[in-house]
Write a protein that holds these residues in place. Structure first.
Motif, PDB file in Angstrom:
ATOM      1  N   ILE A 143     -72.260  -0.569 -52.065  1.00  0.00           N
ATOM      2  CA  ILE A 143     -73.315   0.196 -52.740  1.00  0.00           C
ATOM      3  C   ILE A 143     -72.725   1.440 -53.413  1.00  0.00           C
ATOM      4  CG2 ILE A 143     -75.497   1.439 -52.456  1.00  0.00           C
ATOM      5  CD1 ILE A 143     -75.971  -0.397 -49.966  1.00  0.00           C
ATOM      6  N   GLN A 144     -71.845   2.151 -52.713  1.00  0.00           N
ATOM      7  CA  GLN A 144     -71.202   3.329 -53.295  1.00  0.00           C
ATOM      8  C   GLN A 144     -70.429   2.960 -54.557  1.00  0.00           C
ATOM      9  OE1 GLN A 144     -68.789   5.002 -50.146  1.00  0.00           O
ATOM     10  NE2 GLN A 144     -70.198   6.711 -49.924  1.00  0.00           N
ATOM     11  N   ALA A 145     -69.669   1.872 -54.500  1.00  0.00           N
ATOM     12  CA  ALA A 145     -68.891   1.452 -55.669  1.00  0.00           C
ATOM     13  C   ALA A 145     -69.809   1.161 -56.844  1.00  0.00           C
ATOM     14  CB  ALA A 145     -68.038   0.236 -55.328  1.00  0.00           C
ATOM     15  N   ASN A 146     -70.948   0.567 -56.574  1.00  0.00           N
ATOM     16  CA  ASN A 146     -71.912   0.273 -57.630  1.00  0.00           C
ATOM     17  C   ASN A 146     -72.461   1.560 -58.243  1.00  0.00           C
ATOM     18  OD1 ASN A 146     -73.459  -1.640 -59.158  1.00  0.00           O
ATOM     19  ND2 ASN A 146     -75.219  -1.150 -57.897  1.00  0.00           N
ATOM     20  N   VAL A 147     -72.811   2.515 -57.402  1.00  0.00           N
ATOM     21  CA  VAL A 147     -73.320   3.804 -57.897  1.00  0.00           C
ATOM     22  C   VAL A 147     -72.246   4.523 -58.703  1.00  0.00           C
ATOM     23  CG1 VAL A 147     -74.159   6.090 -57.213  1.00  0.00           C
ATOM     24  CG2 VAL A 147     -75.051   4.042 -56.076  1.00  0.00           C
ATOM     25  N   PHE A 148     -71.016   4.534 -58.196  1.00  0.00           N
ATOM     26  CA  PHE A 148     -69.931   5.219 -58.895  1.00  0.00           C
ATOM     27  C   PHE A 148     -69.625   4.539 -60.234  1.00  0.00           C
ATOM     28  CE2 PHE A 148     -68.033   6.851 -54.638  1.00  0.00           C
ATOM     29  CZ  PHE A 148     -69.075   7.760 -54.521  1.00  0.00           C
ATOM     30  N   ALA A 149     -69.724   3.214 -60.286  1.00  0.00           N
ATOM     31  CA  ALA A 149     -69.492   2.501 -61.546  1.00  0.00           C
ATOM     32  C   ALA A 149     -70.558   2.872 -62.576  1.00  0.00           C
ATOM     33  CB  ALA A 149     -69.473   0.992 -61.301  1.00  0.00           C
ATOM     34  N   LYS A 150     -71.787   2.999 -62.144  1.00  0.00           N
ATOM     35  CA  LYS A 150     -72.864   3.416 -63.048  1.00  0.00           C
ATOM     36  C   LYS A 150     -72.623   4.852 -63.527  1.00  0.00           C
ATOM     37  CE  LYS A 150     -76.300   0.421 -60.950  1.00  0.00           C
ATOM     38  NZ  LYS A 150     -77.542   0.339 -60.186  1.00  0.00           N
TER      39      LYS A 150
END
Length: 194
Positions: free
Chosen positions: A121-128
């Motif tokens: 989830i963190q990686a997804n938020v950081f990618a956004k």
């Protein structure tokens, strides 16, 4: 389990879990040694209900953190970073995240970043976040030579300090006002120019 179950919860069960998670954040913020029974009391549910939903205290805190990160992921999407003007999207995402972080500070401070679901989830938020900064850079909001990884790190540090560094000297906890402060500091710095 609310955090990992493939089967969605019924509406009443989801409300119960939400009440438990909200109560846990409040209770544990005030008393990190509080028991599941104390959390159940504040949530207005039976102790057995908490134990049925969460195997133990660690499972509850993990679920609290995952829920907060899922909310942040949705909050970034709600700011429409791909379509809204970059400053508007950045401001709205920042205000949304600050509001969530204020309401989930206990859980987020105790997050296990090695947990695969948390990391995903963190990686997804950081990618956004990275995509939003790249778009802002393309549109001239961020300097063309700025290192966007560094920009994200500074941005996240500003949000963290905004939420965790609050003191009696701060005059507001309004997410919009705080988001403006974060964005102004990020884009303008505190100096008089280069």
């Amino acid at each position: 389990m609310p955090s990992t179950s493939a089967r969605p919860l019924r509406a009443d069960a989801e409300r119960t879990v939400r009440a438990i998670l909200d109560a846990a954040e409040r209770v544990l913020s005030d008393n990190p040694n509080a028991t599941l029974e104390q959390i159940a009391e504040v949530a207005g549910v039976a102790r057995t209900t908490v134990h049925r939903r969460f195997a133990n205290r660690e499972d509850l805190v993990r679920t609290m953190a995952i829920t907060a990160w899922r909310r942040m992921d949705a909050a970034v999407d709600a700011a429409r970073p791909q379509t809204a003007p970059p400053l508007v999207a950045l401001h709205q995402a920042t205000a949304n995240v600050i509001q969530i972080k204020y309401g989930a500070a206990y859980a987020l401070d105790r997050i296990d970043v090695s947990d695969p679901e948390v990391a995903r989830i963190q990686a997804n938020v950081f990618a956004k976040c990275d995509a939003a900064f790249a778009r802002a850079q393309t549109e001239g909001v961020i300097a063309p030579d700025a290192d966007l990884t560094w920009v994200r790190r500074v941005y996240l540090a500003l949000i963290t300090e905004t939420v965790h560094g609050a003191t009696e000297l701060d005059t507001t906890t309004d997410p919009d006002a705080l988001a403006s402060r974060v964005i102004d500091t990020l884009l303008g710095g505190v100096g008089r120019g280069r």
